[in-house]
Scaffold this motif. Sequence first.
Motif, PDB file in Angstrom:
ATOM      1  N   GLU A 143      -5.521  10.805   3.622  1.00  0.00           N
ATOM      2  CA  GLU A 143      -5.647   9.999   2.411  1.00  0.00           C
ATOM      3  C   GLU A 143      -5.048  10.712   1.206  1.00  0.00           C
ATOM      4  O   GLU A 143      -4.515  10.085   0.295  1.00  0.00           O
ATOM      5  CB  GLU A 143      -7.123   9.665   2.138  1.00  0.00           C
ATOM      6  N   ALA A 149      -5.117   3.592   8.643  1.00  0.00           N
ATOM      7  CA  ALA A 149      -5.419   2.468   7.758  1.00  0.00           C
ATOM      8  C   ALA A 149      -6.718   1.781   8.180  1.00  0.00           C
ATOM      9  O   ALA A 149      -7.563   1.446   7.345  1.00  0.00           O
ATOM     10  CB  ALA A 149      -4.258   1.473   7.765  1.00  0.00           C
ATOM     11  N   ARG A 150      -6.890   1.587   9.469  1.00  0.00           N
ATOM     12  CA  ARG A 150      -8.124   0.978   9.973  1.00  0.00           C
ATOM     13  C   ARG A 150      -9.319   1.857   9.660  1.00  0.00           C
ATOM     14  O   ARG A 150     -10.397   1.356   9.301  1.00  0.00           O
ATOM     15  CB  ARG A 150      -8.031   0.748  11.481  1.00  0.00           C
ATOM     16  N   LEU A 198       2.876  -0.850   5.029  1.00  0.00           N
ATOM     17  CA  LEU A 198       2.319   0.477   5.299  1.00  0.00           C
ATOM     18  C   LEU A 198       3.379   1.460   5.782  1.00  0.00           C
ATOM     19  O   LEU A 198       3.283   2.662   5.518  1.00  0.00           O
ATOM     20  CB  LEU A 198       1.198   0.362   6.341  1.00  0.00           C
ATOM     21  N   ARG A 214      -9.143  -0.370  -3.098  1.00  0.00           N
ATOM     22  CA  ARG A 214      -9.916  -0.347  -1.848  1.00  0.00           C
ATOM     23  C   ARG A 214     -11.399  -0.096  -2.124  1.00  0.00           C
ATOM     24  O   ARG A 214     -12.278  -0.717  -1.497  1.00  0.00           O
ATOM     25  CB  ARG A 214      -9.368   0.722  -0.901  1.00  0.00           C
ATOM     26  N   MET A 272      -9.088  -0.831   6.166  1.00  0.00           N
ATOM     27  CA  MET A 272      -8.060  -1.855   5.935  1.00  0.00           C
ATOM     28  C   MET A 272      -7.889  -2.763   7.141  1.00  0.00           C
ATOM     29  O   MET A 272      -8.143  -2.357   8.273  1.00  0.00           O
ATOM     30  CB  MET A 272      -6.687  -1.199   5.711  1.00  0.00           C
ATOM     31  N   PRO A 313      -4.623  -3.935   8.626  1.00  0.00           N
ATOM     32  CA  PRO A 313      -3.192  -3.686   8.449  1.00  0.00           C
ATOM     33  C   PRO A 313      -2.340  -4.880   8.857  1.00  0.00           C
ATOM     34  O   PRO A 313      -2.666  -5.588   9.811  1.00  0.00           O
ATOM     35  CB  PRO A 313      -2.912  -2.498   9.386  1.00  0.00           C
ATOM     36  N   GLY A 345      -3.636  -4.463   3.968  1.00  0.00           N
ATOM     37  CA  GLY A 345      -2.551  -3.609   3.520  1.00  0.00           C
ATOM     38  C   GLY A 345      -1.237  -3.986   4.161  1.00  0.00           C
ATOM     39  O   GLY A 345      -1.160  -4.096   5.386  1.00  0.00           O
ATOM     40  N   TRP A 394      -3.066   5.390  -1.211  1.00  0.00           N
ATOM     41  CA  TRP A 394      -3.226   4.207  -0.361  1.00  0.00           C
ATOM     42  C   TRP A 394      -4.074   3.146  -1.084  1.00  0.00           C
ATOM     43  O   TRP A 394      -4.969   2.543  -0.518  1.00  0.00           O
ATOM     44  CB  TRP A 394      -3.825   4.573   0.991  1.00  0.00           C
ATOM     45  N   CYS A 428       0.835  -1.202   0.000  1.00  0.00           N
ATOM     46  CA  CYS A 428       0.000   0.000   0.000  1.00  0.00           C
ATOM     47  C   CYS A 428       0.874   1.258   0.000  1.00  0.00           C
ATOM     48  O   CYS A 428       1.623   1.507   0.947  1.00  0.00           O
ATOM     49  CB  CYS A 428      -0.895  -0.031   1.239  1.00  0.00           C
TER      50      CYS A 428
END
Length: 287
Positions: free
Chosen positions: A283, A246-247, A214, A199, A251, A253, A211, A194, A188
Motif C-alpha cells: 500500500e 486490491a482485493r 489498476l 477507500r 476493492m 477490481p 478500482g 491506491w 486507482c
Amino acid sequence: MYGTAWKEARTKELVELALKAGFRGIDTANQRRHYCEAAVGEALANAFRKGLVAREDVFLQTKFTSRDGQDHRLPYDPDASLPQQVEQSVASSLKHLRTDYVDSLVLHGPSSPYDWTAQDAEVWEAMKRERDAGRARLLGVSNITLRQLRQMEVSQAEAAQGEVGTRAGTRAGTREAGSMPAFVQNRCFARKGWDRDIRTYCKDRQIVYQGFSLLTANVEVLGHAVITRLAARMQATPAQIVFAFARALGMLPLTGTSNAEHMKQDLASREIHIPPETVLTLEGLLG
C-alpha cells in the motif's frame, strides 16, 4: 468485474470471451465515445441463448454520462431536462442490453471537477427514481473526489430531512437509506496510496470501492522489485499480485484485458492471499 471500455469492434467478441472465462460482472456505459453498449447486449444475448449464463447470473452495470462526457452520438435529447436525459439514457441502455433492469446504474462523473453541484444533485435524484421504479437495483458514482463525496453526503442528508418534513405522519424515511451510492468507481493510482482517503471513506460507510486502471495507471508497480519478488515467491504474475492486493484492500477490481490467458489469470488471482503485513508494504509502495 470485466470492463468494456475502448473495445469498439471487438466488444461483442471480448465480452463473450470474458463470460466463457468465468466473469460474471460486466461494466459498460451508455457513452458511445468510449463504449459500445449495444455490442455488450449482443454478447449477453448470445451467451443466454447458448445457455452459458442466465440473466440472474450476471451483475450488469452501466452508466449515465453527462453531455460533457459524450461525443455527438448521444443517447438522449440534449435539449431535454436533466431528469429526462437520465430517463432516456436508462431506457436506451435497457434496449441496448436487452434487459428490463440493470444491477447497477452509475453516474459517470460529477459535472464539475471540484464540487458536487446542484446539477449533480438533480441527476442523482433522477437516478434514484430509476432505482425506485425497478430499472436499476443499485446506484453508484464514478470519477469522484473525496470533497465531492462529502458534499454529496451533506446534500443527500438535507434532501432526506426535507423529505421527512413533507411526508410527516406517513412512511417518511423509507427512501432516505438508499440516498448515498452503493458503489464508488475510481481510477486507482499507487502514487496516491491506491486512493486511500476515498477507500477509507467508503469503508466507513459500507460503500463498495471499485478500482479501475489498476494495471494501466500503475505500470511502474508491475516492474517494481517488491512486486516481482513476491510474484516469483507466490508463483504468480505481477498483475495477479496487484489484483490480489486490491482485493485484500477491500476493492472490487475491474480488468479490461483483451487477452484470453490474462482473463483466466485475473480470475485465478482470487485464490491468491497476501499476508496483512505485506499488504501494508504494498500500500505504501509509491505513495
